[in-house]
Write an enzyme that holds these catalytic residues in place. Structure first.
Site, PDB file in Angstrom:
ATOM      1  N   HIS A  98     -35.762 -88.689 130.470  1.00  0.00           N
ATOM      2  CA  HIS A  98     -35.250 -88.379 129.257  1.00  0.00           C
ATOM      3  C   HIS A  98     -34.424 -89.263 128.531  1.00  0.00           C
ATOM      4  O   HIS A  98     -33.847 -90.071 129.110  1.00  0.00           O
ATOM      5  CB  HIS A  98     -34.406 -86.874 129.538  1.00  0.00           C
ATOM      6  CG  HIS A  98     -35.219 -85.808 129.987  1.00  0.00           C
ATOM      7  ND1 HIS A  98     -34.810 -84.413 129.680  1.00  0.00           N
ATOM      8  CD2 HIS A  98     -36.502 -85.809 130.509  1.00  0.00           C
ATOM      9  CE1 HIS A  98     -35.828 -83.851 130.373  1.00  0.00           C
ATOM     10  NE2 HIS A  98     -36.853 -84.150 130.718  1.00  0.00           N
TER      11      HIS A  98
ATOM     12  N   GLU B 261     -31.387 -89.264 127.358  1.00  0.00           N
ATOM     13  CA  GLU B 261     -30.056 -89.184 127.787  1.00  0.00           C
ATOM     14  C   GLU B 261     -30.001 -89.703 129.066  1.00  0.00           C
ATOM     15  O   GLU B 261     -29.081 -90.579 129.218  1.00  0.00           O
ATOM     16  CB  GLU B 261     -29.702 -87.643 127.917  1.00  0.00           C
ATOM     17  CG  GLU B 261     -29.663 -87.001 126.642  1.00  0.00           C
ATOM     18  CD  GLU B 261     -30.968 -85.927 126.559  1.00  0.00           C
ATOM     19  OE1 GLU B 261     -30.785 -84.833 126.215  1.00  0.00           O
ATOM     20  OE2 GLU B 261     -31.888 -86.392 126.945  1.00  0.00           O
TER      21      GLU B 261
ATOM     22  N   CYS C  95     -30.885 -80.784 128.523  1.00  0.00           N
ATOM     23  CA  CYS C  95     -31.232 -79.791 129.421  1.00  0.00           C
ATOM     24  C   CYS C  95     -30.223 -79.831 130.552  1.00  0.00           C
ATOM     25  O   CYS C  95     -29.394 -80.612 130.522  1.00  0.00           O
ATOM     26  CB  CYS C  95     -32.720 -80.271 129.808  1.00  0.00           C
ATOM     27  SG  CYS C  95     -32.869 -81.666 130.765  1.00  0.00           S
TER      28      CYS C  95
ATOM     29  N   CYS D 191     -29.859 -83.266 132.160  1.00  0.00           N
ATOM     30  CA  CYS D 191     -29.136 -84.452 131.455  1.00  0.00           C
ATOM     31  C   CYS D 191     -27.686 -83.939 131.300  1.00  0.00           C
ATOM     32  O   CYS D 191     -26.754 -84.807 131.152  1.00  0.00           O
ATOM     33  CB  CYS D 191     -30.019 -84.479 130.159  1.00  0.00           C
ATOM     34  SG  CYS D 191     -31.445 -85.202 130.236  1.00  0.00           S
TER      35      CYS D 191
END
Length: 151
Positions: A56, A58, A86, A89
């Site tokens: 992801h 992040e 999420c 993260c």
């Protein structure tokens, strides 16, 4: 520069990263890691191209920043991301001790800040300052267009 303008400026840079994901046919989410009003790194989702569910924007920003400063703690860093993080993260954000999280659009399916859960409300050893909804409509538009094109 005042904080609102600063937040919008860095969020627009994160949106440029989201466009990079879109061009790779990845879910268009971008992130920018900032230290003292200077960009340390910019990343975007690469889960498909890396065959890695943890890639992801992040997570990639946290990893790249830690590598650059040679420290696993990102005290005094601010993370700008186009979509509400999420749970995975948010865990990385808390563990790396990021000072401030600024996100754009809310995520009704995976959002762990305000939407499906309130990760920051749990008693943990680090508190992250959070500001959500920065350029939310613009950040959300690219995601809506992406998913509409997939249906």
């Amino acid at each position: 520069m005042d904080q609102v303008k600063n937040d919008e400026y860095f969020m627009r840079l994160a949106m440029v990263e989201a466009e990079k994901s879109l061009n790779k046919d990845e879910v268009p989410i971008g992130a920018v890691m900032v230290y003292k009003d200077e960009v340390l790194c910019s990343t975007h989702n690469e889960t498909i191209s890396r065959n890695d569910p943890t890639a992801h924007a992040e997570i990639l920003a946290v990893k790249e920043a830690c590598k650059k400063i040679k420290n696993y703690r990102l005290n005094d860093f601010d993370l700008y991301v186009t979509l509400e993080p999420c749970p995975m993260c948010m865990g990385a954000i808390v563990h790396s001790r990021i000072r401030r999280l600024v996100f754009g659009a809310h995520d009704s399916k995976w959002g762990a800040v305000e939407s499906i859960m309130s990760f920051p409300s749990y008693k943990m050893n680090h508190h992250v300052e959070i500001k959500g909804g920065v350029l939310a409509d613009e950040c959300g538009r690219i995601l809506k267009c992406f998913f509409k094109s997939k249906r």
